[in-house]
Design an enzyme around this catalytic site. Sequence first.
Site, PDB file in Angstrom:
ATOM      1  N   ASN A  93      -6.225 -11.407   7.464  1.00  0.00           N
ATOM      2  CA  ASN A  93      -4.770 -11.562   7.570  1.00  0.00           C
ATOM      3  C   ASN A  93      -4.359 -10.950   8.895  1.00  0.00           C
ATOM      4  OD1 ASN A  93      -2.020 -11.521   7.357  1.00  0.00           O
ATOM      5  ND2 ASN A  93      -1.921 -10.131   5.592  1.00  0.00           N
TER       6      ASN A  93
ATOM      7  N   LYS B  87      -1.554 -10.938  10.241  1.00  0.00           N
ATOM      8  CA  LYS B  87      -0.157 -10.476  10.231  1.00  0.00           C
ATOM      9  C   LYS B  87       0.548 -10.962  11.511  1.00  0.00           C
ATOM     10  CE  LYS B  87      -1.537  -6.859   7.083  1.00  0.00           C
ATOM     11  NZ  LYS B  87      -1.341  -5.525   6.547  1.00  0.00           N
TER      12      LYS B  87
ATOM     13  N   HIS C 210       2.304 -11.142  -0.570  1.00  0.00           N
ATOM     14  CA  HIS C 210       1.854  -9.935   0.126  1.00  0.00           C
ATOM     15  C   HIS C 210       2.914  -8.851  -0.025  1.00  0.00           C
ATOM     16  CE1 HIS C 210       0.486  -7.181   3.186  1.00  0.00           C
ATOM     17  NE2 HIS C 210      -0.675  -7.796   3.139  1.00  0.00           N
TER      18      HIS C 210
ATOM     19  N   GLU D  55       4.026  -6.789   1.982  1.00  0.00           N
ATOM     20  CA  GLU D  55       4.986  -6.718   3.093  1.00  0.00           C
ATOM     21  C   GLU D  55       6.096  -7.751   2.905  1.00  0.00           C
ATOM     22  OE1 GLU D  55       2.043  -7.032   6.207  1.00  0.00           O
ATOM     23  OE2 GLU D  55       1.268  -5.069   5.622  1.00  0.00           O
TER      24      GLU D  55
ATOM     25  N   GLU E 283      -4.221  -5.645  -3.731  1.00  0.00           N
ATOM     26  CA  GLU E 283      -3.965  -4.821  -2.552  1.00  0.00           C
ATOM     27  C   GLU E 283      -3.053  -3.665  -2.941  1.00  0.00           C
ATOM     28  OE1 GLU E 283      -4.686  -7.261   1.335  1.00  0.00           O
ATOM     29  OE2 GLU E 283      -2.572  -7.208   0.855  1.00  0.00           O
TER      30      GLU E 283
ATOM     31  N   GLY F 186      -3.110  -0.483   5.612  1.00  0.00           N
ATOM     32  CA  GLY F 186      -2.829   0.018   6.957  1.00  0.00           C
ATOM     33  C   GLY F 186      -2.757   1.533   7.040  1.00  0.00           C
TER      34      GLY F 186
ATOM     35  N   SER G 277      -7.228  -1.285   3.940  1.00  0.00           N
ATOM     36  CA  SER G 277      -8.107  -0.451   4.760  1.00  0.00           C
ATOM     37  C   SER G 277      -9.588  -0.743   4.528  1.00  0.00           C
ATOM     38  CB  SER G 277      -7.803   1.033   4.555  1.00  0.00           C
ATOM     39  OG  SER G 277      -6.468   1.303   4.939  1.00  0.00           O
TER      40      SER G 277
HETATM   41  P1  13P Z   1      -5.357  -3.396   6.327  1.00  0.00           P
HETATM   42  O1  13P Z   1      -6.774  -3.932   6.175  1.00  0.00           O
HETATM   43  O2  13P Z   1      -4.929  -3.268   7.744  1.00  0.00           O
HETATM   44  O3  13P Z   1      -5.163  -2.143   5.511  1.00  0.00           O
HETATM   45  O4  13P Z   1      -4.393  -4.502   5.685  1.00  0.00           O
HETATM   46  C1  13P Z   1      -4.692  -5.036   4.442  1.00  0.00           C
HETATM   47  C2  13P Z   1      -3.797  -6.170   4.194  1.00  0.00           C
HETATM   48  O5  13P Z   1      -2.595  -6.010   4.045  1.00  0.00           O
HETATM   49  C3  13P Z   1      -4.385  -7.514   4.157  1.00  0.00           C
HETATM   50  O6  13P Z   1      -3.493  -8.450   3.667  1.00  0.00           O
END
Ligand code: 13P
Length: 255
Positions: free
Chosen positions: A9, A11, A98, A100, A170, A176, A216
Amino acid sequence: MRKNIVAGNWKMNLDYEQGVSLFSEIVNMVKDEVVGSQEVVVCSPAIHLSSIAKLSSGVNNVHIGAQNIHEAESGAYTGEISASQVKSVGANHVILGHSERRAFFKETDALLAEKVNAALKHQLTPIFCIGETKEERESGRFFDVIKTQLEAGLFHLSATDFERVVLAYEPVWAIGTGLTASPEQAQEVHAFIRKTVAEQYGEAIAEDTSILYGGSCNPSNAQNLFSQKDIDGGLIGGASLKSRDFLDIAKVFNA
Ligand code: 13P
């Protein structure tokens, strides 16, 4: 058969040239280094999709996807992108739910259910994300939270449609932050997700559902996470922006 999937992803990262260049590297490395039956999926910003679709065409273990779609077919929704538009450039996946998008764009379970319908109608595989916040974990409510996300976002689907969905657990507190769920913490939730799916759709469908872990995930912890019985791959954020790291994660399934 349950598939092993490593999905990136990106982002809101990488300008056009950077994205195309990273994706070319990934495709070449997959061709050279991936020897198992795992699938590699890259979910890029919409601006890259049409170009990277051309680079992946004919490479059958590399797929591409979007990070969001609008729930409507088409129309006056300035700034939005529909499922059929995403499909028309050659993408076949879309990340939905997601954390976010749930947090920053206020996407509710009911809205996500509509987006799932739109994706399936246009032959996009939803990678449907669920997971609890730090407070929900600490208060011990996380199983309830995850069950509600599954019920409200997905359990309206027929069994045949549900079989086309990939799930991603997740935990929000692990995204992150460098704080990965331990393999045991992740396995506990993945087993719960599979049990919840089995109660709704039966054991056979639950056994065939791919459930990815995200938060992560990196080349150092992927092996331990992916060796858990109910973890079928990963949804990778930061580490998917580096071809070497992303490939090393995908190669865990070479063995
Ligand atoms: P990170 O791997 O940067 O923690 O992000 C995970 C994520 O949100 C994947 O969709």
